[in-house]
Design a protein around this motif. Sequence first.
Motif, PDB file in Angstrom:
ATOM      1  N   VAL A 144       5.106   2.135   1.669  1.00 13.00           N
ATOM      2  CA  VAL A 144       4.543   1.397   0.534  1.00 13.00           C
ATOM      3  C   VAL A 144       5.536   0.335   0.059  1.00 13.00           C
ATOM      4  O   VAL A 144       5.144  -0.788  -0.272  1.00 13.00           O
ATOM      5  CB  VAL A 144       4.162   2.364  -0.612  1.00 13.00           C
ATOM      6  CG1 VAL A 144       3.816   1.616  -1.881  1.00 13.00           C
ATOM      7  CG2 VAL A 144       2.997   3.256  -0.181  1.00 13.00           C
ATOM      8  N   CYS A 166       4.643  -3.632  -0.027  1.00 14.41           N
ATOM      9  CA  CYS A 166       4.793  -4.470  -1.223  1.00 14.41           C
ATOM     10  C   CYS A 166       5.755  -5.623  -0.958  1.00 14.41           C
ATOM     11  O   CYS A 166       5.578  -6.713  -1.518  1.00 14.41           O
ATOM     12  CB  CYS A 166       5.275  -3.630  -2.407  1.00 14.41           C
ATOM     13  SG  CYS A 166       4.004  -2.522  -3.059  1.00 14.41           S
ATOM     14  N   ALA A 226      -3.844   4.058   6.382  1.00 18.73           N
ATOM     15  CA  ALA A 226      -2.967   2.932   6.043  1.00 18.73           C
ATOM     16  C   ALA A 226      -2.969   1.903   7.175  1.00 18.73           C
ATOM     17  O   ALA A 226      -2.915   0.693   6.924  1.00 18.73           O
ATOM     18  CB  ALA A 226      -1.562   3.421   5.746  1.00 18.73           C
ATOM     19  N   SER A 273      -8.871   0.620   0.265  1.00 17.45           N
ATOM     20  CA  SER A 273      -8.187   1.591  -0.580  1.00 17.45           C
ATOM     21  C   SER A 273      -7.287   2.456   0.286  1.00 17.45           C
ATOM     22  O   SER A 273      -7.668   2.883   1.368  1.00 17.45           O
ATOM     23  CB  SER A 273      -9.193   2.443  -1.352  1.00 17.45           C
ATOM     24  OG  SER A 273      -9.943   3.239  -0.465  1.00 17.45           O
ATOM     25  N   LEU A 274      -6.094   2.649  -0.216  1.00 16.70           N
ATOM     26  CA  LEU A 274      -5.133   3.498   0.459  1.00 16.70           C
ATOM     27  C   LEU A 274      -5.309   4.924  -0.044  1.00 16.70           C
ATOM     28  O   LEU A 274      -5.832   5.143  -1.141  1.00 16.70           O
ATOM     29  CB  LEU A 274      -3.713   3.005   0.165  1.00 16.70           C
ATOM     30  CG  LEU A 274      -3.340   1.675   0.802  1.00 16.70           C
ATOM     31  CD1 LEU A 274      -2.019   1.177   0.239  1.00 16.70           C
ATOM     32  CD2 LEU A 274      -3.252   1.799   2.312  1.00 16.70           C
ATOM     33  N   ASP A 280      -4.577   8.470  -1.833  1.00 13.96           N
ATOM     34  CA  ASP A 280      -3.985   8.708  -3.157  1.00 13.96           C
ATOM     35  C   ASP A 280      -2.463   8.799  -3.117  1.00 13.96           C
ATOM     36  O   ASP A 280      -1.791   8.256  -3.993  1.00 13.96           O
ATOM     37  CB  ASP A 280      -4.540   9.995  -3.778  1.00 13.96           C
ATOM     38  CG  ASP A 280      -5.999   9.853  -4.191  1.00 13.96           C
ATOM     39  OD1 ASP A 280      -6.465   8.698  -4.334  1.00 13.96           O
ATOM     40  OD2 ASP A 280      -6.660  10.888  -4.371  1.00 13.96           O
ATOM     41  N   ASP A 281      -1.916   9.468  -2.109  1.00 15.07           N
ATOM     42  CA  ASP A 281      -0.459   9.621  -2.079  1.00 15.07           C
ATOM     43  C   ASP A 281       0.250   8.279  -1.877  1.00 15.07           C
ATOM     44  O   ASP A 281       1.368   8.082  -2.321  1.00 15.07           O
ATOM     45  CB  ASP A 281      -0.012  10.648  -1.037  1.00 15.07           C
ATOM     46  CG  ASP A 281      -0.521  10.386   0.361  1.00 15.07           C
ATOM     47  OD1 ASP A 281      -1.561   9.721   0.515  1.00 15.07           O
ATOM     48  OD2 ASP A 281       0.118  10.864   1.319  1.00 15.07           O
ATOM     49  N   TYR A 282      -0.422   7.312  -1.258  1.00 14.96           N
ATOM     50  CA  TYR A 282       0.147   5.973  -1.094  1.00 14.96           C
ATOM     51  C   TYR A 282       0.144   5.234  -2.433  1.00 14.96           C
ATOM     52  O   TYR A 282       1.102   4.564  -2.783  1.00 14.96           O
ATOM     53  CB  TYR A 282      -0.632   5.166  -0.051  1.00 14.96           C
ATOM     54  CG  TYR A 282      -0.257   5.530   1.363  1.00 14.96           C
ATOM     55  CD1 TYR A 282       0.346   4.609   2.186  1.00 14.96           C
ATOM     56  CD2 TYR A 282      -0.512   6.795   1.877  1.00 14.96           C
ATOM     57  CE1 TYR A 282       0.695   4.921   3.487  1.00 14.96           C
ATOM     58  CE2 TYR A 282      -0.173   7.120   3.164  1.00 14.96           C
ATOM     59  CZ  TYR A 282       0.432   6.192   3.970  1.00 14.96           C
ATOM     60  OH  TYR A 282       0.779   6.514   5.246  1.00 14.96           O
ATOM     61  N   ARG A 283      -0.959   5.362  -3.164  1.00 17.95           N
ATOM     62  CA  ARG A 283      -1.016   4.722  -4.493  1.00 17.95           C
ATOM     63  C   ARG A 283       0.010   5.350  -5.420  1.00 17.95           C
ATOM     64  O   ARG A 283       0.667   4.650  -6.185  1.00 17.95           O
ATOM     65  CB  ARG A 283      -2.424   4.830  -5.060  1.00 17.95           C
ATOM     66  CG  ARG A 283      -3.403   3.892  -4.365  1.00 17.95           C
ATOM     67  CD  ARG A 283      -4.716   3.813  -5.124  1.00 17.95           C
ATOM     68  NE  ARG A 283      -5.375   5.106  -5.228  1.00 17.95           N
ATOM     69  CZ  ARG A 283      -6.331   5.524  -4.419  1.00 17.95           C
ATOM     70  NH1 ARG A 283      -6.752   4.740  -3.458  1.00 17.95           N
ATOM     71  NH2 ARG A 283      -6.878   6.699  -4.575  1.00 17.95           N
ATOM     72  N   ASP A 284       0.162   6.665  -5.356  1.00 21.86           N
ATOM     73  CA  ASP A 284       1.161   7.345  -6.187  1.00 21.86           C
ATOM     74  C   ASP A 284       2.574   6.925  -5.803  1.00 21.86           C
ATOM     75  O   ASP A 284       3.446   6.812  -6.667  1.00 21.86           O
ATOM     76  CB  ASP A 284       1.024   8.866  -6.053  1.00 21.86           C
ATOM     77  CG  ASP A 284      -0.303   9.385  -6.592  1.00 21.86           C
ATOM     78  OD1 ASP A 284      -0.964   8.648  -7.365  1.00 21.86           O
ATOM     79  OD2 ASP A 284      -0.683  10.508  -6.229  1.00 21.86           O
ATOM     80  N   ALA A 294       3.590   4.092  -4.918  1.00 23.15           N
ATOM     81  CA  ALA A 294       3.926   2.746  -5.407  1.00 23.15           C
ATOM     82  C   ALA A 294       4.817   2.802  -6.640  1.00 23.15           C
ATOM     83  O   ALA A 294       5.676   1.938  -6.828  1.00 23.15           O
ATOM     84  CB  ALA A 294       2.662   1.955  -5.694  1.00 23.15           C
ATOM     85  N   CYS A 343       7.381  -2.590  -5.402  1.00 24.29           N
ATOM     86  CA  CYS A 343       6.055  -2.555  -6.010  1.00 24.29           C
ATOM     87  C   CYS A 343       6.121  -2.638  -7.536  1.00 24.29           C
ATOM     88  O   CYS A 343       5.087  -2.529  -8.198  1.00 24.29           O
ATOM     89  CB  CYS A 343       5.329  -1.269  -5.614  1.00 24.29           C
ATOM     90  SG  CYS A 343       5.038  -1.133  -3.836  1.00 24.29           S
TER      91      CYS A 343
END
Length: 179
Positions: free
Chosen positions: A41, A45, A102, A163-164, A166-170, A172, A178
């Motif tokens: 991630v 970014c 991803a 959308s990635l 959830d663990d990828y968004r977390d 960030a 990021c």
Amino acid sequence: MKRWVVALAVFGVAGCGTPVAGRAVPGELPAAPDTGVVRWVNNFCAVADYMIASGGVQFDPPTGDPAQAKKAVSESLGRVVDVLNVVLHDLDELTPAPEPAADTAVEVIREPLGRARDEFAKAKSTVDGAPELTVEVYSSAIQDMTEAVAVMNDAVEKMGVVSLPDDYRDAAGHAENCA
């Protein structure tokens, strides 16, 4: 009798406790993000940051000396192609990702950016291949650039839909690029 002794012992130990300052901790703490996911991630970014930082290429209409105008347009197009080459290379470096979802996100973005780069390169080739920057040559280059920008807008739209996991968004929140 044994029950009374055990009960008294429990109450006695509980009565000897001293109060502790602080708040109760919820039953389950959130899991720390996977370091491989945070690294991915963070790099993703970084690619976005590079694109944003490099986005200031300006195309002014040519004026004055045709040779200078041709050189200026060619250099501007060359900078855009170079930026997109770096972005595409860096996106390629992100695969394979720790999760296949991803990889799909990268490909959805990479494909239109590759087409945009090709259109900008085509415009540069048109300008470089002409003996001088005529209205016709400039119009042809502008047409290729317009197509490239439309394709880049397609990439931006696709980024909004992708959308990635959830663990990828977390992750960030733990990735310095990021912030």
